[in-house]
Design an enzyme around this catalytic site. Structure first.
Site, PDB file in Angstrom:
ATOM      1  N   ALA A  50      -5.328  -9.263   8.310  1.00  0.00           N
ATOM      2  CA  ALA A  50      -4.133 -10.074   8.554  1.00  0.00           C
ATOM      3  C   ALA A  50      -2.852  -9.261   8.545  1.00  0.00           C
ATOM      4  CB  ALA A  50      -4.046 -11.183   7.501  1.00  0.00           C
ATOM      5  N   GLY A  51      -2.949  -7.943   8.367  1.00  0.00           N
ATOM      6  CA  GLY A  51      -1.762  -7.103   8.366  1.00  0.00           C
ATOM      7  C   GLY A  51      -1.335  -6.734   6.968  1.00  0.00           C
ATOM      8  N   ASP A  71       4.959  -0.835  12.932  1.00  0.00           N
ATOM      9  CA  ASP A  71       5.099   0.430  12.199  1.00  0.00           C
ATOM     10  C   ASP A  71       3.765   1.099  11.923  1.00  0.00           C
ATOM     11  OD1 ASP A  71       4.056  -1.265  10.299  1.00  0.00           O
ATOM     12  OD2 ASP A  71       5.586  -0.902   8.783  1.00  0.00           O
ATOM     13  N   HIS A  90       1.497   5.687   7.769  1.00  0.00           N
ATOM     14  CA  HIS A  90       1.266   6.609   8.873  1.00  0.00           C
ATOM     15  C   HIS A  90       0.111   7.563   8.564  1.00  0.00           C
ATOM     16  CE1 HIS A  90       5.716   5.904  10.118  1.00  0.00           C
ATOM     17  NE2 HIS A  90       4.925   4.901  10.445  1.00  0.00           N
ATOM     18  N   ASP A 127       0.266  -7.117   3.265  1.00  0.00           N
ATOM     19  CA  ASP A 127       0.203  -8.180   2.269  1.00  0.00           C
ATOM     20  C   ASP A 127       1.602  -8.745   2.017  1.00  0.00           C
ATOM     21  OD1 ASP A 127       0.260  -8.998  -0.814  1.00  0.00           O
ATOM     22  OD2 ASP A 127      -1.788  -9.213  -0.069  1.00  0.00           O
TER      23      ASP A 127
END
Length: 259
Positions: A63-64, A148, A93, A66
């Site tokens: 879901a990406g 990002d 990254h 938190d």
């Protein structure tokens, strides 16, 4: 074992790395990010592993980021928010670079929603296989953020610049059929994880050294000139000439031809 944020299993040379926070739809918090980096670096260093499948436990892929972690970030002293965010970006990254840079085939088995960083994680893999319930959303703008986790780099290379802009600006959700149609996904399977494991095994049957070298060049090829790609290829081929796999393949071919 089930309490771990990331699970790893290996069978027939294929490592399956599973985000294991189904109650949070496998959202990535700081601890999960670190565990995922450790798991990926571990399978990357394991010579018995020839390919990797990345998936999620339960009904979601990822879901990406938190949301609870986002709230905690904003609760930090105002003077620390920017610097804390910069350090978190560096870790994110590193995660994406680890996925992208593994010198083995990596297949995302997208079993359900892949949103925000989850979408980025899938895009960082070499290939994306979708199940019937897979969806994708570049949802960052809904949170007042930009992609990002590599989406600004990977998405245009998969679907083209104009379509990438549309998906990012609108933050809309697309289903598996549209993902396949526009090139965001590569294959579909009803039982996506076993299918991805089988595909990963097929992709890793050749020389692991030659594959690693080819992948390292392909990952940069779109940003290089033809001359630069040729030069890197020449260097890589010189290494391949000296490998046992190349020597054994030539001998096997010659022995077969002599019969």
């Amino acid at each position: 074992m089930n309490g771990e944020a990331v699970l790893t299993s290996v069978a027939d040379g294929v490592a399956t790395v599973t985000l294991n926070r189904p109650d949070k739809r496998n959202a990535v918090d700081d601890a999960t990010r670190g565990a995922l980096i450790d798991a990926l670096e571990g399978v990357g260093a394991d010579e018995a592993v020839r390919a990797v499948v990345l998936t999620g436990a339960g009904p979601a892929f990822c879901a990406g980021g938190d949301i609870a972690g986002m709230r905690a970030r904003l609760d930090a002293p105002q003077g620390r928010v920017g610097f804390n965010g910069w350090r978190r970006q560096k870790r994110t990254h590193r995660l994406i670079a680890t996925v992208h840079g593994l010198d083995k085939p990596v297949v995302a088995a997208v079993n359900g929603p892949a949103s925000g960083l989850g979408c980025d994680l899938a895009l960082a893999c070499d290939f994306v296989m979708v199940g019937p319930h897979a969806t994708f959303a570049m949802a960052y703008l809904r949170r007042g953020l930009i992609p990002d986790g590599g989406g600004l780099y990977f998405l245009p290379r998969r679907v083209g610049l104009a379509r990438a802009k549309e998906l990012i600006y609108s933050a809309r959700t697309i289903d598996a059929a549209e993902a396949l149609a526009i090139g965001l996904a590569d294959r579909h399977a009803d039982d996506v994880v076993p299918a991805a494991q089988g595909w990963a095994a097929e992709l890793s049957r050749g020389s692991p050294i030659a594959l690693a070298l080819a992948k390292s060049i392909l990952n940069r090829a779109l940003d290089l000139t033809a001359e630069e790609v040729f030069a890197l290829g020449s260097e890589a081929q010189a290494i391949c000439y000296a490998t046992d796999e190349h020597r054994d393949a030539v001998r096997a071919f010659l022995d077969k031809s002599a019969r």
